[in-house]
Design a protein around this motif. Structure first.
Motif, PDB file in Angstrom:
ATOM      1  N   GLU A 132      48.811-102.237  94.819  1.00 50.72           N
ATOM      2  CA  GLU A 132      48.902-103.204  93.738  1.00 50.72           C
ATOM      3  C   GLU A 132      49.175-104.583  94.320  1.00 50.72           C
ATOM      4  O   GLU A 132      49.523-104.734  95.485  1.00 50.72           O
ATOM      5  CB  GLU A 132      50.001-102.818  92.757  1.00 50.72           C
ATOM      6  CG  GLU A 132      51.376-102.729  93.361  1.00 50.72           C
ATOM      7  CD  GLU A 132      52.426-102.232  92.387  1.00 50.72           C
ATOM      8  OE1 GLU A 132      53.616-102.421  92.699  1.00 50.72           O
ATOM      9  OE2 GLU A 132      52.066-101.685  91.334  1.00 50.72           O
ATOM     10  N   SER A 170      48.656-109.174  93.152  1.00 48.67           N
ATOM     11  CA  SER A 170      48.397-110.216  92.163  1.00 48.67           C
ATOM     12  C   SER A 170      47.241-111.090  92.638  1.00 48.67           C
ATOM     13  O   SER A 170      47.075-111.316  93.841  1.00 48.67           O
ATOM     14  CB  SER A 170      49.628-111.103  91.956  1.00 48.67           C
ATOM     15  OG  SER A 170      50.724-110.359  91.475  1.00 48.67           O
ATOM     16  N   ARG A 191      48.913-116.079  87.254  1.00 52.17           N
ATOM     17  CA  ARG A 191      48.999-114.851  88.047  1.00 52.17           C
ATOM     18  C   ARG A 191      48.453-113.685  87.220  1.00 52.17           C
ATOM     19  O   ARG A 191      48.851-113.485  86.066  1.00 52.17           O
ATOM     20  CB  ARG A 191      50.452-114.594  88.449  1.00 52.17           C
ATOM     21  CG  ARG A 191      50.652-113.380  89.354  1.00 52.17           C
ATOM     22  CD  ARG A 191      52.122-113.221  89.712  1.00 52.17           C
ATOM     23  NE  ARG A 191      52.571-114.299  90.598  1.00 52.17           N
ATOM     24  CZ  ARG A 191      52.586-114.208  91.924  1.00 52.17           C
ATOM     25  NH1 ARG A 191      52.179-113.102  92.519  1.00 52.17           N
ATOM     26  NH2 ARG A 191      53.027-115.219  92.649  1.00 52.17           N
ATOM     27  N   ASP A 231      47.844-109.529  87.240  1.00 50.34           N
ATOM     28  CA  ASP A 231      48.264-108.292  87.910  1.00 50.34           C
ATOM     29  C   ASP A 231      47.046-107.488  88.359  1.00 50.34           C
ATOM     30  O   ASP A 231      46.073-107.317  87.599  1.00 50.34           O
ATOM     31  CB  ASP A 231      49.108-107.435  86.967  1.00 50.34           C
ATOM     32  CG  ASP A 231      50.472-108.049  86.693  1.00 50.34           C
ATOM     33  OD1 ASP A 231      50.935-108.854  87.528  1.00 50.34           O
ATOM     34  OD2 ASP A 231      51.066-107.739  85.646  1.00 50.34           O
ATOM     35  N   LYS A 283      46.266-103.695  89.808  1.00 44.10           N
ATOM     36  CA  LYS A 283      46.834-102.365  90.038  1.00 44.10           C
ATOM     37  C   LYS A 283      45.705-101.384  90.332  1.00 44.10           C
ATOM     38  O   LYS A 283      44.532-101.640  90.032  1.00 44.10           O
ATOM     39  CB  LYS A 283      47.640-101.901  88.828  1.00 44.10           C
ATOM     40  CG  LYS A 283      46.846-101.772  87.534  1.00 44.10           C
ATOM     41  CD  LYS A 283      47.746-101.319  86.400  1.00 44.10           C
ATOM     42  CE  LYS A 283      46.931-101.160  85.106  1.00 44.10           C
ATOM     43  NZ  LYS A 283      47.771-100.678  83.984  1.00 44.10           N
TER      44      LYS A 283
END
Length: 314
Positions: A274, A276, A283, A285, A287
């Motif tokens: 994971e 950013s 930002r 995310d 994953k």
């Protein structure tokens, strides 16, 4: 301008299983979920944009209505398709046509050259990749006589392997394999052999022997692609293939790295870890199991974290 994160379509397959749930955490809709069409504008399963000003729009519609995001391409259809495949059982042995053959015989559909990145597989796994026939006549005879052990060529595989599969290549993923596939945006497959399996209604699945024998490359030729590795800040970037249809890379991120892309739209699939993505002070995310597109002109951005991504473009 924002990255285009995608919600996509699952496909039930006789050979599928539950690895897409167990490995990526997806809410799979079927007991035998075989495919996730992660980045797709194909009419048989288009992805949907899940963020930003185009939220709720399908990728095929975005391609037509906002061509500037993709560099104002000449092609009528989005050319690539990214899938994750869970081969819980052996897939059928198959082969795909090239663009010229598909245009004539499949109502203008694209041909199908593809490639596989092996995310995971069972110990001592293999796959079918190519054949041993030296001539078309030998190929036809062995297919019609069902001499599969003589005809089909098996190759050992392990996690992290990469295979380029041009149209005309006989191939099949085998039991216990999880793969990310980058391919031309096509759903045309000619089934050569299916182990005499029956569908849920008890029927043998259709074979396409005449077309398959027409399009198969004889003799088989291994596609050679030399890996090139370079470093960018805290990211190791491996080039797997650069072909007329697509280029495919793996980015291994171990910290913060800076990038700048303006002239090409990029497709990303997070397969491990994971992190950013940082762009214009925002930002996003990242994953495991995320898939997104960076439009043309995206410019400077950073990736921070510990993750692996498969990246592709035309």
């Amino acid at each position: 301008m924002e990255p285009l994160f995608l919600q996509s379509v699952f496909k039930e397959r006789i050979w599928g299983g539950r690895a897409l749930r167990d490995v990526f955490g997806y809410e799979i809709p079927y007991e035998h979920t075989g495919e996730y069409w992660a980045i797709s504008a194909h009419p048989n399963g288009p992805s949907m944009i899940e963020n930003g000003p185009y939220q709720g729009m399908t990728l095929d519609k975005l391609w037509k209505e906002q061509p500037g995001l993709f560099g104002n391409p000449k092609g009528k259809v989005f050319p690539l398709l990214t899938k994750i495949l869970d081969a819980n059982m052996d897939l059928s042995v198959q082969v795909h046509p090239d663009d010229t053959y598909a245009m004539v015989h499949e109502n203008g559909e694209l041909g199908k050259t593809e490639c596989w990145y092996i995310i995971d597989c069972k110990e001592d796994a293999d796959m079918i990749f190519g054949h041993n026939a030296k001539t078309k006549e030998e190929l036809q005879q062995q297919i019609r006589e069902g001499k599969w052990s003589d005809l089909l060529r098996r190759v050992k595989i392990k996690p992290g392997d990469f295979f380029y599969v041009p149209s005309g290549t006989i191939h099949a993923l085998c039991e216990g394999t999880l793969v990310l596939e980058t391919q031309q945006s096509s759903d045309t497959t000619y089934r050569v052999y299916d182990y005499d399996r029956r569908d849920s209604d008890g029927n043998l699945r259709e074979l396409h022997l005449e077309k398959a024998m027409e399009v198969t490359t004889v003799p088989h030729q291994d596609a050679v692609s030399e890996r090139v590795v370079r470093e960018n800040d805290k990211t190791r970037m491996t080039t797997y293939v650069e072909s007329a249809f697509f280029s495919v890379y793996k980015w291994e991120v171990a910290g913060k790295s800076s990038f700048s892309f303006n002239d090409q739209y990029l497709l990303f699939s997070v397969i491990h870890g994971e992190g950013s993505l940082i762009h214009n002070g925002r930002r996003y995310d990242l994953k495991k199991g995320s898939h997104f597109i960076l439009p043309v002109g995206f410019g400077e951005f950073e990736v921070d974290g510990n993750c692996e991504m498969i990246v592709s473009h035309t």
